[in-house]
Design a protein around this motif. Structure first.
Motif, mmCIF file in Angstrom:
data_model
loop_
_atom_site.group_PDB
_atom_site.id
_atom_site.type_symbol
_atom_site.label_atom_id
_atom_site.label_comp_id
_atom_site.label_asym_id
_atom_site.label_seq_id
_atom_site.Cartn_x
_atom_site.Cartn_y
_atom_site.Cartn_z
ATOM 1 N N PRO A 98 0.750 -1.451 -0.076
ATOM 2 C CA PRO A 98 0.016 -0.107 0.108
ATOM 3 C C PRO A 98 0.831 1.371 0.075
ATOM 4 C CG PRO A 98 -0.107 -1.325 2.089
ATOM 5 C CD PRO A 98 0.479 -2.049 1.234
ATOM 6 N N LEU A 99 2.219 1.329 0.494
ATOM 7 C CA LEU A 99 2.900 2.509 0.556
ATOM 8 C C LEU A 99 3.415 2.592 -0.831
ATOM 9 C CD1 LEU A 99 5.034 4.518 1.748
ATOM 10 C CD2 LEU A 99 6.727 2.500 1.655
ATOM 11 N N ALA A 100 3.764 1.699 -1.865
ATOM 12 C CA ALA A 100 4.013 1.735 -3.038
ATOM 13 C C ALA A 100 2.614 2.508 -3.890
ATOM 14 C CB ALA A 100 4.511 0.689 -3.765
ATOM 15 N N ILE A 101 1.591 1.807 -3.579
ATOM 16 C CA ILE A 101 0.518 2.381 -4.430
ATOM 17 C C ILE A 101 -0.005 3.691 -4.251
ATOM 18 C CG2 ILE A 101 -1.995 1.852 -4.784
ATOM 19 C CD1 ILE A 101 0.170 -0.012 -5.514
ATOM 20 N N ALA A 217 2.665 12.019 1.076
ATOM 21 C CA ALA A 217 2.843 12.217 2.315
ATOM 22 C C ALA A 217 1.628 11.887 3.019
ATOM 23 C CB ALA A 217 3.627 13.242 2.888
ATOM 24 N N THR A 218 0.704 12.502 2.570
ATOM 25 C CA THR A 218 -0.767 12.581 3.205
ATOM 26 C C THR A 218 -1.490 11.203 2.895
ATOM 27 O OG1 THR A 218 -1.292 15.105 2.822
ATOM 28 C CG2 THR A 218 -2.946 13.540 3.269
ATOM 29 N N THR A 219 -1.233 10.725 1.839
ATOM 30 C CA THR A 219 -1.783 9.347 1.740
ATOM 31 C C THR A 219 -1.102 8.402 2.554
ATOM 32 O OG1 THR A 219 -2.246 9.978 -0.779
ATOM 33 C CG2 THR A 219 -2.258 7.461 0.007
ATOM 34 N N VAL A 220 0.219 8.305 2.590
ATOM 35 C CA VAL A 220 0.870 7.359 3.286
ATOM 36 C C VAL A 220 0.685 7.776 4.948
ATOM 37 C CG1 VAL A 220 3.184 6.705 3.942
ATOM 38 C CG2 VAL A 220 2.626 7.071 1.860
ATOM 39 N N GLY A 221 0.442 8.661 5.236
ATOM 40 C CA GLY A 221 0.234 9.263 6.732
ATOM 41 C C GLY A 221 -1.187 8.648 7.009
ATOM 42 N N LEU A 223 -2.621 6.046 5.570
ATOM 43 C CA LEU A 223 -2.455 4.634 5.777
ATOM 44 C C LEU A 223 -2.114 4.139 7.163
ATOM 45 C CD1 LEU A 223 -2.206 1.737 4.653
ATOM 46 C CD2 LEU A 223 -0.009 2.559 3.625
ATOM 47 N N ILE A 224 -0.939 4.847 7.387
ATOM 48 C CA ILE A 224 -0.323 4.462 8.810
ATOM 49 C C ILE A 224 -1.403 4.734 9.901
ATOM 50 C CG2 ILE A 224 1.335 5.014 10.355
ATOM 51 C CD1 ILE A 224 3.268 5.646 8.018
ATOM 52 N N THR A 225 -2.113 5.780 9.770
ATOM 53 C CA THR A 225 -3.159 5.972 10.839
ATOM 54 C C THR A 225 -4.193 5.072 10.846
ATOM 55 O OG1 THR A 225 -2.774 8.425 10.901
ATOM 56 C CG2 THR A 225 -4.583 7.755 11.581
ATOM 57 N N LEU A 226 -4.539 4.667 9.732
ATOM 58 C CA LEU A 226 -5.746 3.609 9.582
ATOM 59 C C LEU A 226 -5.173 2.386 10.268
ATOM 60 C CD1 LEU A 226 -7.598 4.457 6.177
ATOM 61 C CD2 LEU A 226 -8.350 4.988 8.770
#
Length: 292
Positions: A98-101, A217-221, A223-226
Motif C-alpha cells: 500500500p505504501l507503493a500504491i 505524504a498525506t496518503t501514506v500518513g 494509511l499508517i493512521t488507519l
C-alpha cells in the motif's frame, strides 16, 4: 443514428482512451522512483527466503494451520517453496504494497500540476473525466504489477532455495502443485483488488493539492493512521469499516473449502471506498481551476 454509426463514432474515442491509458502507465513504470519501489518489493521475499534457509528450521514454528497469516505460511516454506509466495504477500500487504500504491496514486494528479504539465494534458481532446480515469487505471495496473512482482520474486526464490511439490493447505488438504499455482494467481489478484481502496484515496488526495510530495505524504500518513486504528482492540467496533481490516483474508483461499465470507467483505469494502473517493476525486477534478 444507426448502430454502425454509433460504433464508428465511439471507436476513435476508445482508441484515444486506450492510448491515453498506455501513455500514463508507461510514464509511471519508467520513473526511477517506481522502479525503486518494485525493487524493494521484489527484495522482501528474497530476504525472507534467505533468512528461513539460514535458520534451517520450520521458520520458528510460531503459527499453526489455523493462523491464516504470515507465521502459518512461514512454517511451510522449508517443505514447499511455493509458500514463499504467500509469505511474501502477507509480509508486504500491511505496509510495503500500500505504501507503493499510495506514492504512485498521490503523485498522479498533483505531480502533473506541480511540474506544469497538467494543463497541457487537458489541452488534448481527452477531457478531465477521461484523464482522471486513465490516471486511476494506470494506478490499478501498477497495483497488479507490484503484486505480481512480489509473487514472482517469491516463486523464483522458493524454486531456488526450497523443494516444490504438492501443496498442503491450511485446512490440511493436499492439492497438486498446479492447483497451488492457480491459487497463488487467485491470491495475487485478490491482493491487487484489496489495494483499489487506497488507490482511490490517493487519487482523491492528489486532486486537492499541487504538491506531489504533500499528496504522497498525506496518503501514506492516512494509511499508517488507519493501520494503527485497526490494531487498537478498543476500537474493534469501527475496525470492519477501515479498508486494511480484511486485507489478510486472502489466506482463506488456502483452505478447503474456501472461506469466502471475509473475502467478500473485503472486496465489498474496497468497492465502497472506490465509489466514495472516486466520486470525490471526480467532483474535485472536474471543477478545479487549473492555471498552471
Amino acid at each position: 443514428m444507426s448502430q454502425a454509426e454509433l460504433l464508428a463514432e465511439a471507436q476513435p474515442r476508445l482508441h484515444w482512451s486506450l492510448g491515453l491509458f498506455r501513455s500514463e502507465f508507461v510514464t509511471v513504470i519508467r520513473r526511477w522512483r517506481t522502479l525503486a519501489l518494485l525493487a524493494v518489493l521484489a527484495g522482501v521475499p528474497v530476504l525472507i527466503g534467505i533468512a528461513v534457509k539460514i535458520d534451517g528450521s520450520d521458520g520458528g514454528g510460531g503459527g499453526g494451520p489455523d493462523g491464516g497469516g504470515g507465521p502459518a505460511f512461514i512454517t511451510q516454506i522449508t517443505n514447499n517453496g511455493l509458500f514463499l509466495v504467500f509469505t511474501g504477500l502477507a509480509a508486504t500487504l500491511p505496509f510495503f504494497l500500500p505504501l507503493a500504491i499510495g506514492v504512485v496514486a498521490g503523485d498522479s494528479i498533483a505531480g502533473e500540476a506541480h511540474s506544469g504539465t497538467l494543463r497541457y494534458l487537458l489541452v488534448a481532446p481527452a477531457g478531465r473525466t477521461r484523464l482522471l480515469l486513465a490516471k486511476y487505471a494506470s494506478v490499478l495496473a501498477f497495483s497488479l504489477v507490484a503484486t505480481l512482482t512480489v509473487a514472482l520474486s517469491g516463486l523464483a526464490t522458493g524454486l531456488a532455495l526450497f523443494p516444490l511439490g504438492d501443496v498442503t493447505l491450511l485446512s490440511g488438504t493436499t492439492i497438486s502443485f498446479a492447483d497451488g499455482l492457480l491459487r497463488a494467481l487467485l491470491i495475487a489478484a485478490t491482493v491487487a483488488l484489496s489495494l483499489t481502496g487506497i488507490a482511490a484515496l490517493g487519487l482523491f488526495i492528489s486532486t486537492l493539492t499541487s504538491s506531489g510530495i504533500a499528496a504522497m505524504a498525506t496518503t501514506v500518513g492516512l494509511l499508517i493512521t488507519l493501520q494503527i486504528l485497526n490494531a487498537i482492540p478498543q476500537l474493534h467496533a469501527i475496525a470492519p469499516y477501515l479498508f486494511p481490516h480484511y486485507w489478510l483474508s486472502f489466506a482463506d483461499l488456502l483452505r478447503d473449502p474456501v472461506y469466502w465470507d471475509e473475502i467478500r467483505r473485503n472486496l465489498g469494502l474496497q468497492a465502497l471506498y472506490v465509489a466514495v473517493f472516486g466520486s470525490a476525486a471526480w467532483a474535485r477534478f472536474t471543477t478545479r481551476d487549473i492555471t498552471a
